[in-house]
Design an enzyme around this catalytic site. Structure first.
Site, mmCIF file in Angstrom:
data_model
loop_
_atom_site.group_PDB
_atom_site.id
_atom_site.type_symbol
_atom_site.label_atom_id
_atom_site.label_comp_id
_atom_site.label_asym_id
_atom_site.label_seq_id
_atom_site.Cartn_x
_atom_site.Cartn_y
_atom_site.Cartn_z
ATOM 1 N N ARG A 261 0.832 -1.192 0.000
ATOM 2 C CA ARG A 261 0.000 0.000 0.000
ATOM 3 C C ARG A 261 0.871 1.247 0.000
ATOM 4 N NH1 ARG A 261 -4.998 -2.094 3.847
ATOM 5 N NH2 ARG A 261 -5.289 -4.001 2.637
ATOM 6 N N ARG A 276 1.259 1.431 10.448
ATOM 7 C CA ARG A 276 0.878 1.758 9.067
ATOM 8 C C ARG A 276 2.129 1.645 8.208
ATOM 9 N NH1 ARG A 276 -3.494 4.460 7.189
ATOM 10 N NH2 ARG A 276 -4.090 5.072 9.291
ATOM 11 N N GLU A 348 -8.249 -0.079 14.013
ATOM 12 C CA GLU A 348 -8.690 -1.140 13.102
ATOM 13 C C GLU A 348 -7.672 -2.279 12.963
ATOM 14 O OE1 GLU A 348 -9.460 0.174 9.094
ATOM 15 O OE2 GLU A 348 -9.373 -1.874 8.322
ATOM 16 N N SER A 351 -11.438 -6.113 9.002
ATOM 17 C CA SER A 351 -12.533 -5.451 8.312
ATOM 18 C C SER A 351 -13.229 -6.485 7.452
ATOM 19 C CB SER A 351 -11.954 -4.341 7.427
ATOM 20 O OG SER A 351 -12.985 -3.655 6.773
ATOM 21 N N ARG A 388 -0.359 -5.171 12.349
ATOM 22 C CA ARG A 388 -1.231 -4.524 13.336
ATOM 23 C C ARG A 388 -1.546 -5.472 14.492
ATOM 24 N NH1 ARG A 388 -5.259 -0.150 10.422
ATOM 25 N NH2 ARG A 388 -3.534 1.057 9.545
#
Length: 428
Positions: A261, A276, A348, A351, A388
């Site tokens: 990403r 991140r 988060e 998801s 994460r």
RNA sequence: GGAGGCGUCGCCUAGUCCGGUCUAUGGCGCCGCACUGCUAAUGCGGUUUGGGCUUUACCGUCCAUCGAGGGUUCAAAUCCCUCCGCCUCCGCCA
């Protein structure tokens, strides 16, 4: 993409959905008119073409003057057919282009609003009270460095910001998490899949990642390939252009892949540690099922995510995202957010999205039963996003001396160890 | 990287050289019907996918679809070009 028939029959529903997403409502009328033109020019092409075929059958039998005049007439028709064909193709392309820009129809229960307007559905587990325990929690990077598990300095030296190395128990921890997640998924009946991480534009576009979020995707121009941001992409495209017998559904896959990403537009956000990053590994659940089953399956995916986070003994909350924060493909989306002690908030970790028939239409994936063939439904949900999860594990299970308790579920995958301890000589 | 071969409506397959009832052959499988103590066998019919029109069902009908896209032609599965995929050989390489 959505069903054009729905658009024709109930354009107001599509308008309302676009409005809830905060997206262009005008698309609806532009598309209605392009579709109308596509159909009328298509009808004209069909008629001309039928005439041309009839005429073509007469030519080989004809002789002399009759043949000459037939050929002249056929030539005219051929030109007319070509013109009608061009017109039809243009209208079809225009309609298709507009259709691809429409987001999925928002689920009626999804809260309307933007990123801030999510609804908390439940909270599971209780965050630790470090003050009562008598020490100040270290953040995940500090812990990771003490354990010799995370090295962001060298990640930055070699690859730039938002890159990292997992070393020693950090590397082992990732492998344990992945194995434990795959074990849970396999026990639940998922087929484990290792996917290609470079995909063609069709796979990327079909999954819905080439719209507004295109800037967040790595692209290799020389080869016209994209680095996937999630194995959802190769898992969704796995059955591209296929018709699946309904008796085989649901098909449940647990993908494992690296995720890339660009994190465009997140400058300055979460810059410390590995929360991140540009690259991480993830175990992803992906399901193909009948449209009628999609809602129930969505709940099952959420339940598997809750089972996973609970087994890791992490305090977390479940939220339902608001309409403006769904992304193009999802009609409805739930996130599980784990408590991060040093940030004092839930963040988060997983998801899950119900993309209904949206991706299946773009990827041309259908099911066949007695009723005939029609697009099926696809759903996806994170099982374990490794970095994460490591953040949450380290911070929530830390002890005053910087060691970290290993939750029971991971111990078999870590040679039975129940504690990660600071290394005598850090890797620096 | 170089050379060659192949791709037909679930699977196999005819057709491609030499363009024209190809409106794509045959077999297998599958579905329906008939016949039959049951099963099997046999017979008949059906069986790609998408779009349009018919009221968006049924029925019917037209068009497209021979890996994809373009071109030549009155006419393309068939001729030409580009691309994709698979296979074989050579080179390089984890």
């Amino acid at each position: 993409m959505i069903d054009l028939r729905l658009l024709r029959e109930d354009p107001d529903r599509v308008r309302a959905s676009q409005r809830a997403r905060g997206e262009d409502v005008g698309l609806v009328d532009a598309l209605l008119s392009a579709d109308e033109r596509r159909r009328s020019s298509g009808t004209r092409f069909d008629e001309l073409r039928a005439e041309q075929k009839q005429l073509g059958r007469l030519i080989p039998k004809a002789q002399g003057e009759e043949k000459t005049s037939l050929l002249a007439r056929a030539k005219e028709l051929a030109d007319a057919v070509k013109a009608a064909d061009t017109e039809q193709q243009q209208a079809a392309e225009e309609a298709q282009e507009l259709l691809l820009r429409l987001g999925n129809i928002v689920h009626p229960d999804a809260p309307v609003g933007g990123e801030e307007d999510f609804v908390v559905l439940e909270q599971i587990g209780t965050p630790r009270d470090f003050a009562a325990e008598g020490f100040t929690p270290r953040d995940h990077l500090e812990l990771g460095e003490l354990l010799g598990a995370i090295d962001t300095d060298r990640g930055a030296k070699v690859s730039g910001s938002r890159f990292y190395y997992l070393t020693g128990v950090g590397a082992l921890l990732e492998l344990a998490l992945v194995n434990a997640a795959i074990a849970q998924a396999t026990a639940a009946g998922f087929t484990p899949v290792l996917t290609p991480n470079l995909v063609r534009p069709a796979a990327m576009a079909g999954t819905g990642y080439l719209g507004q979020v295109e800037d967040d995707v790595y692209y290799l121009e020389k080869d016209d390939l994209y680095l996937v941001g999630t194995s959802e992409v190769p898992l969704a495209a796995y059955h591209m252009d296929e018709i699946i017998d309904a008796s085989r559904l649901p098909l449940r896959y647990a993908g494992f892949s690296a995720c890339y990403r660009r994190e465009a537009g997140s400058y300055g956000k979460d810059t410390r540690g590995i929360f991140r990053v540009h690259q991480f590994d993830k175990v992803e659940m992906f399901v193909y099922t009948a449209p009628e089953e999609a809602e129930a399956e969505h709940q099952r995916l959420l339940a598997w995510e809750k089972q996973w986070l609970s087994s890791l003994e992490l305090p977390f909350q479940v939220i339902e995202l608001a309409s403006g924060d769904l992304g193009a493909s999802a009609s409805r989306k739930f996130d599980c957010e784990a408590w991060v002690p040093t940030q004092g908030k839930y963040r988060e970790l997983t998801s899950t999205s119900n993309t209904t028939q949206f991706q299946a239409r773009r990827l041309n994936i259908r099911q066949r039963d007695e009723q005939g063939t029609r697009p099926l439904a696809t759903l996806n949900g994170t099982l374990c996003a490794v970095t994460r999860t490591i953040v949450a594990l380290l911070e929530n299970h830390q002890l005053p001396d910087g060691s970290v308790r290993v939750p029971e579920v991971l111990r078999p995958f870590l040679g039975g160890r129940d504690l990660l301890e600071p290394t005598a000589a850090p890797a620096k």
